[in-house]
Design an enzyme around this catalytic site. Structure first.
Site, mmCIF file in Angstrom:
data_model
loop_
_atom_site.group_PDB
_atom_site.id
_atom_site.type_symbol
_atom_site.label_atom_id
_atom_site.label_comp_id
_atom_site.label_asym_id
_atom_site.label_seq_id
_atom_site.Cartn_x
_atom_site.Cartn_y
_atom_site.Cartn_z
ATOM 1 N N SER A 64 26.846 45.424 32.307
ATOM 2 C CA SER A 64 27.642 44.646 33.288
ATOM 3 C C SER A 64 28.730 46.041 34.025
ATOM 4 O O SER A 64 29.337 45.401 34.820
ATOM 5 C CB SER A 64 28.765 43.945 32.429
ATOM 6 O OG SER A 64 28.094 42.801 32.186
ATOM 7 N N LYS A 67 28.162 45.569 37.544
ATOM 8 C CA LYS A 67 29.080 44.558 38.395
ATOM 9 C C LYS A 67 30.111 45.364 39.190
ATOM 10 O O LYS A 67 30.120 44.522 40.451
ATOM 11 C CB LYS A 67 29.524 43.575 37.471
ATOM 12 C CG LYS A 67 28.635 42.882 36.679
ATOM 13 C CD LYS A 67 29.233 41.949 35.570
ATOM 14 C CE LYS A 67 27.866 41.219 34.790
ATOM 15 N NZ LYS A 67 28.498 40.516 33.665
ATOM 16 N N TYR A 191 20.385 39.584 39.468
ATOM 17 C CA TYR A 191 21.354 39.964 38.501
ATOM 18 C C TYR A 191 20.624 40.657 37.526
ATOM 19 O O TYR A 191 21.189 41.734 36.767
ATOM 20 C CB TYR A 191 21.853 38.533 38.145
ATOM 21 C CG TYR A 191 22.703 38.607 37.042
ATOM 22 C CD1 TYR A 191 24.205 39.234 37.112
ATOM 23 C CD2 TYR A 191 22.358 38.268 35.674
ATOM 24 C CE1 TYR A 191 24.822 39.459 35.931
ATOM 25 C CE2 TYR A 191 23.322 38.564 34.578
ATOM 26 C CZ TYR A 191 24.382 39.053 34.676
ATOM 27 O OH TYR A 191 25.267 39.116 33.699
ATOM 28 N N TYR A 243 36.388 41.673 29.888
ATOM 29 C CA TYR A 243 36.409 40.239 29.315
ATOM 30 C C TYR A 243 37.756 39.709 29.009
ATOM 31 O O TYR A 243 38.639 40.331 29.575
ATOM 32 C CB TYR A 243 35.122 39.960 28.421
ATOM 33 C CG TYR A 243 33.852 40.893 28.990
ATOM 34 C CD1 TYR A 243 33.380 40.306 30.133
ATOM 35 C CD2 TYR A 243 33.401 41.759 28.277
ATOM 36 C CE1 TYR A 243 32.058 41.149 30.406
ATOM 37 C CE2 TYR A 243 32.159 42.137 28.768
ATOM 38 C CZ TYR A 243 31.616 41.774 29.781
ATOM 39 O OH TYR A 243 30.239 42.427 30.134
ATOM 40 N N VAL A 261 27.498 45.305 27.677
ATOM 41 C CA VAL A 261 27.108 45.559 26.344
ATOM 42 C C VAL A 261 26.134 46.419 25.779
ATOM 43 O O VAL A 261 26.049 46.596 24.566
ATOM 44 C CB VAL A 261 26.419 44.089 26.054
ATOM 45 C CG1 VAL A 261 27.353 43.062 26.060
ATOM 46 C CG2 VAL A 261 25.217 43.734 27.116
#
Ligand code: GLU
Length: 309
Positions: A64, A67, A191, A243, A261
């Site tokens: 991630s 992103k 993605y 998060y 992760v």
């Protein structure tokens, strides 16, 4: 400037007895099989000097953290209209939560939770085939890091696809609200591939350096984004980058950061440096346990914080 090499060496040294703490992601074999005792840190200051320790040059799955780069690309392509498709508020729920999406009718809270990053992939896909969009992302990250060896790990991308039930659910859900403009398969293809980028801490810190230096990469001299856009991306990283552990990260570290992760975190000390850490064991929010601790130690030792001197 503090003695950054001494500081990263000291952090590496102090964390030695704790290596292996936390729980590495195991939803795909490529992440489950990583040595849990790996630890790397790379700091690159805005003058372009690099300071590193441990496994700073071992590639890992950035997941991630990517992103941040796809958001930067989407903002470049679509400008502020990006925000018609994805919000800018912390989510307070898990990275792959579907509950909130139902309440908010398919418009994800922010670009750093899975649903939001899927919406961003849809934006990056505009005018492209999935293959072209993936190529554009890889070229962009190579340009940011000034390193043409950066690549996607195809096995990770394949596993993400094979196990991505929840991401398929999120994407189908958004599509049902007409919040995706391309077929779900295409959007998720983009993605899953950007999540599968493999990079070292050094490469990651280089890629994030423009965010520490007002939008300009001091290593290449390229202006990547405007000063204002760099500030805004940093603001999103601070509020949404970890998060539902984002508040705790801001409290403890005090710097914008984005975790993945795979155990990587990219953190930005505006005007000072870009930092990447990697340790596979995660805490209960899904953020690298020792990576967060290393950044906390670094912020403490350097005095870097966006909240005050
Ligand atoms: N590819 C992962 C997923 O979508 C990324 C999660 C993460 O790094 O937070 O499940």
């Amino acid at each position: 400037m503090p003695d950054l090499q001494a500081i990263v060496d000291e952090i590496h040294e102090k964390l030695q007895p704790r290596l292996g703490e936390g729980k590495a992601a195991d939803y795909i074999p490529q992440l489950a099989h990583v040595d849990p005792k790996k630890f790397g840190i790379a700091v690159i200051d805005v003058d372009g000097q690099t300071y590193k320790a441990g496994d700073a040059d071992v590639p890992f799955s950035i997941q991630s953290v990517s992103k941040v780069f796809t958001l930067t690309l989407a903002l470049g392509k679509h400008g502020e209209t990006t925000w018609n498709r994805v919000g800018r508020e912390p989510s307070g729920s898990a990275f792959n939560s579907i509950v909130q999406l139902e309440h908010e009718e398919g418009k994800p809270r922010n670009p750093f939770i899975n649903a939001g990053a899927i919406a961003v992939s849809d934006l990056v896909l505009a005018g492209h085939t999935p293959r072209e969009a993936i190529g554009e992302i890889v070229r962009f990250v190579r340009y940011l890091a000034d390193d043409d060896t950066i690549a996607i790990d195809p096995e990770v991308a394949k596993s993400e696809h094979a196990t991505g039930y929840r991401n398929f659910a999120l994407a189908n859900f958004m599509r049902s609200f007409n919040k995706l403009t391309h077929p779900v398969e295409h959007v998720l293809g983009v993605y899953f591939h950007h999540c599968a980028l493999a990079m070292t801490c050094t490469q990651l810190a280089r890629s994030g350096l423009f965010l520490a230096a007002s939008g300009r990469n001091p290593l290449t001299g390229h202006t990547v984004v405007s000063r204002q856009r760099a500030r805004r991306i940093n603001a999103l990283m601070l509020t949404c980058g970890h998060y539902d552990g984002s508040g705790d990260f801001a409290y403890r570290v005090g710097l914008p950061g984005k975790s993945g992760v795979g155990g990587g975190i990219l953190a930005v000390a505006p005007g000072k440096a870009s930092v990447a850490v990697w340790s596979p064991g995660l805490n209960n929010h899904g953020n690298s346990l020792l990576g967060s601790l290393a950044l906390e130690m670094l912020a403490h030792r350097t005095g870097w914080s966006v909240f005050g001197p």
